[in-house]
Scaffold this motif. Structure first.
Motif, mmCIF file in Angstrom:
data_model
loop_
_atom_site.group_PDB
_atom_site.id
_atom_site.type_symbol
_atom_site.label_atom_id
_atom_site.label_comp_id
_atom_site.label_asym_id
_atom_site.label_seq_id
_atom_site.Cartn_x
_atom_site.Cartn_y
_atom_site.Cartn_z
ATOM 1 N N SER A 205 0.814 -1.221 0.000
ATOM 2 C CA SER A 205 0.000 0.000 0.000
ATOM 3 C C SER A 205 0.846 1.268 0.000
ATOM 4 N N LYS A 206 2.133 1.156 0.389
ATOM 5 C CA LYS A 206 3.000 2.336 0.426
ATOM 6 C C LYS A 206 3.309 2.850 -0.975
ATOM 7 N N TYR A 207 3.124 2.001 -1.981
ATOM 8 C CA TYR A 207 3.508 2.379 -3.334
ATOM 9 C C TYR A 207 2.306 2.402 -4.280
ATOM 10 N N ASN A 208 1.169 2.812 -3.756
ATOM 11 C CA ASN A 208 -0.036 2.877 -4.578
ATOM 12 C C ASN A 208 0.114 3.922 -5.684
ATOM 13 N N GLU A 209 -0.221 3.509 -6.901
ATOM 14 C CA GLU A 209 -0.267 4.405 -8.056
ATOM 15 C C GLU A 209 -1.503 4.012 -8.845
ATOM 16 N N SER A 210 -2.547 4.839 -8.764
ATOM 17 C CA SER A 210 -3.857 4.441 -9.290
ATOM 18 C C SER A 210 -3.804 4.034 -10.765
ATOM 19 N N ILE A 211 -3.112 4.811 -11.600
ATOM 20 C CA ILE A 211 -3.074 4.505 -13.035
ATOM 21 C C ILE A 211 -2.308 3.205 -13.284
ATOM 22 N N ILE A 212 -1.123 3.105 -12.668
ATOM 23 C CA ILE A 212 -0.302 1.904 -12.848
ATOM 24 C C ILE A 212 -1.009 0.684 -12.269
ATOM 25 N N ASP A 213 -1.629 0.850 -11.100
ATOM 26 C CA ASP A 213 -2.308 -0.277 -10.458
ATOM 27 C C ASP A 213 -3.472 -0.786 -11.302
ATOM 28 N N VAL A 215 -3.760 -0.606 -14.575
ATOM 29 C CA VAL A 215 -3.193 -1.326 -15.720
ATOM 30 C C VAL A 215 -2.676 -2.691 -15.278
ATOM 31 N N ARG A 216 -2.063 -2.736 -14.084
ATOM 32 C CA ARG A 216 -1.551 -4.009 -13.561
ATOM 33 C C ARG A 216 -2.692 -5.006 -13.348
ATOM 34 N N ILE A 217 -3.804 -4.538 -12.788
ATOM 35 C CA ILE A 217 -4.964 -5.411 -12.577
ATOM 36 C C ILE A 217 -5.466 -5.954 -13.910
ATOM 37 N N GLN A 218 -5.538 -5.063 -14.911
ATOM 38 C CA GLN A 218 -5.985 -5.479 -16.244
ATOM 39 C C GLN A 218 -5.062 -6.547 -16.820
ATOM 40 N N LYS A 219 -3.737 -6.342 -16.693
ATOM 41 C CA LYS A 219 -2.769 -7.299 -17.220
ATOM 42 C C LYS A 219 -2.827 -8.624 -16.457
ATOM 43 N N ASP A 220 -3.060 -8.550 -15.141
ATOM 44 C CA ASP A 220 -3.186 -9.782 -14.348
ATOM 45 C C ASP A 220 -4.390 -10.596 -14.810
ATOM 46 N N GLU A 221 -5.495 -9.888 -15.081
ATOM 47 C CA GLU A 221 -6.705 -10.579 -15.556
ATOM 48 C C GLU A 221 -6.461 -11.205 -16.928
ATOM 49 N N GLU A 222 -5.774 -10.474 -17.811
ATOM 50 C CA GLU A 222 -5.455 -11.013 -19.134
ATOM 51 C C GLU A 222 -4.564 -12.242 -19.014
ATOM 52 N N LEU A 223 -3.623 -12.194 -18.082
ATOM 53 C CA LEU A 223 -2.730 -13.328 -17.873
ATOM 54 C C LEU A 223 -3.496 -14.549 -17.384
ATOM 55 N N GLU A 224 -4.429 -14.326 -16.458
ATOM 56 C CA GLU A 224 -5.227 -15.442 -15.947
ATOM 57 C C GLU A 224 -6.061 -16.073 -17.042
ATOM 58 N N ARG A 225 -6.669 -15.222 -17.906
ATOM 59 C CA ARG A 225 -7.460 -15.756 -19.017
ATOM 60 C C ARG A 225 -6.580 -16.547 -19.969
#
Length: 268
Positions: A205-213, A215-225
């Protein structure tokens, strides 16, 4: 083969000297061990290229450099960047002197460039950009040396010397100049305990970056699919292979049965 094109940049926060030595020591030791292993492998497979790599790094010092036999040069280009110079310039002069001389010695000892930087000072932005451009694109490099600790330090590998840096005070138990500089630095700036990284640093949580986070969530979901799709394909291929093998077995059994029937008929 990638080690031939490798350049390493280490960034330390000049405004937090209590983290500088720990950061430098851990990263340089890690780099040193890894590069040593890779070059040993390269020497086994292609000794001429390994020797050339080492020779290029030593060439920055030249055959007549007075310190060349007392250094522990890491045979890949390394740059140490001291960031937040805009804050560091307001430090006590004696503290700035100890920090700058220590960084100069560490850089010199390992064959690294040293450059002070601040994103708020255009001249330092341009100088650092030029140095990074040289590492990536082999562009021309400014060789103007700045060693005055009251100014932004800029020293390229091979352009410093122990005689110019000076000697740290002799400390009982210190075995080498590097160890003496370390003890002086640690006694002046006790280091913070190393932070224990969470199991997944990307979720700290110390390194929260809304835009980067996001995009990371989107990429994680794509990876899971993608992983699920690959798993399904593998199951289908395995199933298809089993069915094909079963069909072949049935065909062989059928042919075998027909052959037995034919032999029996002939025997009658």
């Amino acid at each position: 083969q990638c080690v031939k094109n490798l350049s390493v940049v280490i960034c330390v926060d000049l405004s937090k000297p209590e983290t500088i030595w720990t950061t430098l020591e851990s990263l340089l030791n890690t780099i040193k061990l890894r590069v040593k292993k890779v070059i040993a492998e390269l020497k086994r497979d292609c000794p001429s290229e390994a020797n050339q790599l080492v020779a290029e790094c030593l060439a920055r010092y030249g055959p007549d450099h007075p310190d060349k036999d007392n250094l522990d040069i890491i045979p890949v280009p390394i740059t140490i960047i001291g960031s937040k110079y805009d804050e560091f310039q307001n430090f006590d002069p004696e503290k700035k002197k100890i920090i700058s001389k220590t960084l100069r010695y560490v850089a010199h000892h390992h064959g690294a460039h040293l450059c002070y930087f601040s994103s708020k000072m255009e001249a330092l932005v341009m100088k650092t950009r030029g140095l990074l451009g040289h590492l990536v694109f082999k562009t021309q490099l400014s060789k103007t040396v700045v060693t005055d600790h009251s100014k932004p330090v800029y020293v390229l590998a091979g352009m410093d010397a122990m005689s110019q840096i000076g000697q740290p005070p002799a400390i009982v138990g210190s075995r080498s100049p590097l160890d003496q500089w370390k003890q002086l630095f640690l006694s002046t700036f006790p280091q913070e305990a190393e932070a224990v990284l969470p199991e997944d640093p990307t979720k700290d949580s110390k390194y929260n970056e809304s835009i980067i986070d996001s995009v990371r969530i989107q990429k994680d979901e794509e990876l899971e699919r993608f992983k699920k799709l690959q798993e399904r394909k593998m199951r289908e291929e395995v199933s298809s292979g089993i069915n094909a093998e079963y069909g072949d077995i049935c065909s062989i059994e059928k042919k075998s049965s027909s052959h037995s029937d034919f032999i029996s008929f002939c025997a009658r």
